[in-house]
Design a protein around this motif. Sequence first.
Motif, PDB file in Angstrom:
ATOM      1  N   THR A 150       1.001  -1.252  -0.090  1.00 25.46           N
ATOM      2  CA  THR A 150       0.171   0.214   0.135  1.00 25.46           C
ATOM      3  C   THR A 150       0.893   1.272   0.127  1.00 25.46           C
ATOM      4  O   THR A 150       0.401   2.320  -0.712  1.00 25.46           O
ATOM      5  N   TYR A 151       2.186   1.458   0.676  1.00 25.20           N
ATOM      6  CA  TYR A 151       2.629   2.569   1.006  1.00 25.20           C
ATOM      7  C   TYR A 151       4.139   2.465   0.170  1.00 25.20           C
ATOM      8  O   TYR A 151       4.805   3.241   0.435  1.00 25.20           O
ATOM      9  N   CYS A 152       4.397   1.461  -0.559  1.00 26.51           N
ATOM     10  CA  CYS A 152       5.627   1.358  -1.510  1.00 26.51           C
ATOM     11  C   CYS A 152       6.834   1.173  -0.190  1.00 26.51           C
ATOM     12  O   CYS A 152       7.703   1.808  -0.297  1.00 26.51           O
ATOM     13  N   LEU A 153       6.722   0.061   0.563  1.00 24.35           N
ATOM     14  CA  LEU A 153       7.551  -0.002   1.800  1.00 24.35           C
ATOM     15  C   LEU A 153       8.402  -1.264   1.702  1.00 24.35           C
ATOM     16  O   LEU A 153       7.940  -2.000   0.803  1.00 24.35           O
ATOM     17  N   ASP A 154       9.379  -1.419   2.175  1.00 16.16           N
ATOM     18  CA  ASP A 154      10.299  -2.663   2.119  1.00 16.16           C
ATOM     19  C   ASP A 154       9.647  -3.598   3.037  1.00 16.16           C
ATOM     20  O   ASP A 154       9.789  -3.490   4.240  1.00 16.16           O
ATOM     21  N   GLU A 155       9.030  -4.731   2.700  1.00 17.77           N
ATOM     22  CA  GLU A 155       8.210  -5.534   3.490  1.00 17.77           C
ATOM     23  C   GLU A 155       8.938  -6.180   4.602  1.00 17.77           C
ATOM     24  O   GLU A 155       8.841  -6.515   5.696  1.00 17.77           O
ATOM     25  N   ALA A 156      10.295  -6.564   4.415  1.00 12.95           N
ATOM     26  CA  ALA A 156      11.181  -7.406   5.302  1.00 12.95           C
ATOM     27  C   ALA A 156      11.582  -6.208   6.469  1.00 12.95           C
ATOM     28  O   ALA A 156      11.452  -6.665   7.720  1.00 12.95           O
ATOM     29  N   LYS A 157      11.490  -4.739   6.266  1.00 16.53           N
ATOM     30  CA  LYS A 157      11.573  -3.930   7.226  1.00 16.53           C
ATOM     31  C   LYS A 157      10.617  -3.595   7.882  1.00 16.53           C
ATOM     32  O   LYS A 157      10.419  -3.420   9.233  1.00 16.53           O
ATOM     33  N   VAL A 158       9.513  -3.932   7.359  1.00 15.22           N
ATOM     34  CA  VAL A 158       7.988  -3.840   8.086  1.00 15.22           C
ATOM     35  C   VAL A 158       8.163  -4.886   9.176  1.00 15.22           C
ATOM     36  O   VAL A 158       7.585  -4.482  10.041  1.00 15.22           O
ATOM     37  N   GLN A 159       8.458  -5.938   8.582  1.00 14.36           N
ATOM     38  CA  GLN A 159       8.092  -6.971   9.586  1.00 14.36           C
ATOM     39  C   GLN A 159       9.274  -6.940  10.732  1.00 14.36           C
ATOM     40  O   GLN A 159       8.670  -7.289  11.771  1.00 14.36           O
ATOM     41  N   GLU A 160      10.287  -6.550  10.393  1.00 14.24           N
ATOM     42  CA  GLU A 160      11.271  -6.491  11.162  1.00 14.24           C
ATOM     43  C   GLU A 160      11.056  -5.315  12.440  1.00 14.24           C
ATOM     44  O   GLU A 160      10.942  -5.458  13.765  1.00 14.24           O
ATOM     45  N   THR A 161      10.429  -4.298  11.952  1.00 15.72           N
ATOM     46  CA  THR A 161       9.730  -3.193  12.787  1.00 15.72           C
ATOM     47  C   THR A 161       8.865  -3.421  13.844  1.00 15.72           C
ATOM     48  O   THR A 161       8.761  -3.261  14.956  1.00 15.72           O
ATOM     49  N   PHE A 162       7.740  -4.208  13.065  1.00 14.13           N
ATOM     50  CA  PHE A 162       6.558  -4.491  13.940  1.00 14.13           C
ATOM     51  C   PHE A 162       6.747  -5.657  14.662  1.00 14.13           C
ATOM     52  O   PHE A 162       5.832  -6.292  15.640  1.00 14.13           O
ATOM     53  N   ALA A 163       7.767  -6.600  14.675  1.00 17.77           N
ATOM     54  CA  ALA A 163       8.059  -7.875  15.311  1.00 17.77           C
ATOM     55  C   ALA A 163       7.937  -7.865  16.650  1.00 17.77           C
ATOM     56  O   ALA A 163       7.162  -8.812  17.527  1.00 17.77           O
TER      57      ALA A 163
END
Length: 251
Positions: A150-163
Motif C-alpha cells: 500500500t505504501y511502497c515500503l520494504d516488507e522485510a523492514k516492516v516485519q522487522e519493525t513490528f515484530a
Amino acid sequence: MATSYRDYTSPNTQFTYDMKNNLFFKKDDRNFIDALGIAQLNTLGNSSLLDIYLTTGNVVEPHIHQNAAELVYCIAGEAIVSLINPFTNQLLNYHIKPRQVANIPQGWWHYEMALTDDTHLLAIFDAPVPEVIFGSDILRLTPASVWAHTYCLDEAKVQETFAPLTQTVVIGPPVGCQQQGPLPDRAASSQYPYYGYSSHLPDSYGYYDTNYMQQGGYGQHPVYQQQTSYPQYGTNPSHTGYPPQPVYPSY
C-alpha cells in the motif's frame, strides 16, 4: 442521561462501586487503568469512566473510541493529550494540569503522555460501554505485505519493525524497551502544533522492571493476544462490539 427502564425496586440495583475492583490494564504498580461501565454499575446511563495512573513518559497508546467521545480531566500531575483533527489533518497537543480538561470527539485518533510522576487522569465517556481500537493492534494484525504494498515500503523492514508488537500495548513503552535519547520536543517543532503551559516534554523517562500484565474488556479478558475481536470496556448484552476478525498469516 439515557432514559432507563430499570426496576429500581430490585435488590440487584447498584448505586455505588469501588473501581479498584475492576482493573482494565496494569503495566506496573504505578502505571495502570481502572474502569467503570454499565457491567459494573447497572444504573449508569450514557456514561463510563477510566481511572488512569501514569509516571513520566508513559503513554496511553494511540487509539480511537468508535462509539464515544472522551473528556480527559487531570486530577494530579501533568499530561499531554494529543489528537488528530480529521477535518484539518492537524496533530494537536494539549498540555493539561490539575483541574484542566481536553476533549476528544468520537472516533478521533488520540493518545495521552504523562509529563510527571504520579499523573492521575480521569477519562469520561458518553457511552455505557465505550469501544476501543488500539494502534498496536492495527500495526501488528495488518499483514506486513499489505503495509509494504500500500505504501511502497520494504516488507522485510516492516516485519522487522513490528515484530516486537506481539500483543496490545495499552500503556507504552513496553517493559524492557531499550530506546535511547530524550523524548521528542514537540513544542519546538513546527510539525506539531502545541497548546498549553509548558515549553517542552520531559528530557528523559524510565522504566520499571516488573512483569508486563494486562487485562482486557474491563477485566473480563485475561490476555489480548487470545482475542479475535476488538476489546470493549465491559459487557452489555445489546452491545457486543465488533464481530470476530479473520486470522491473518502474519500474526
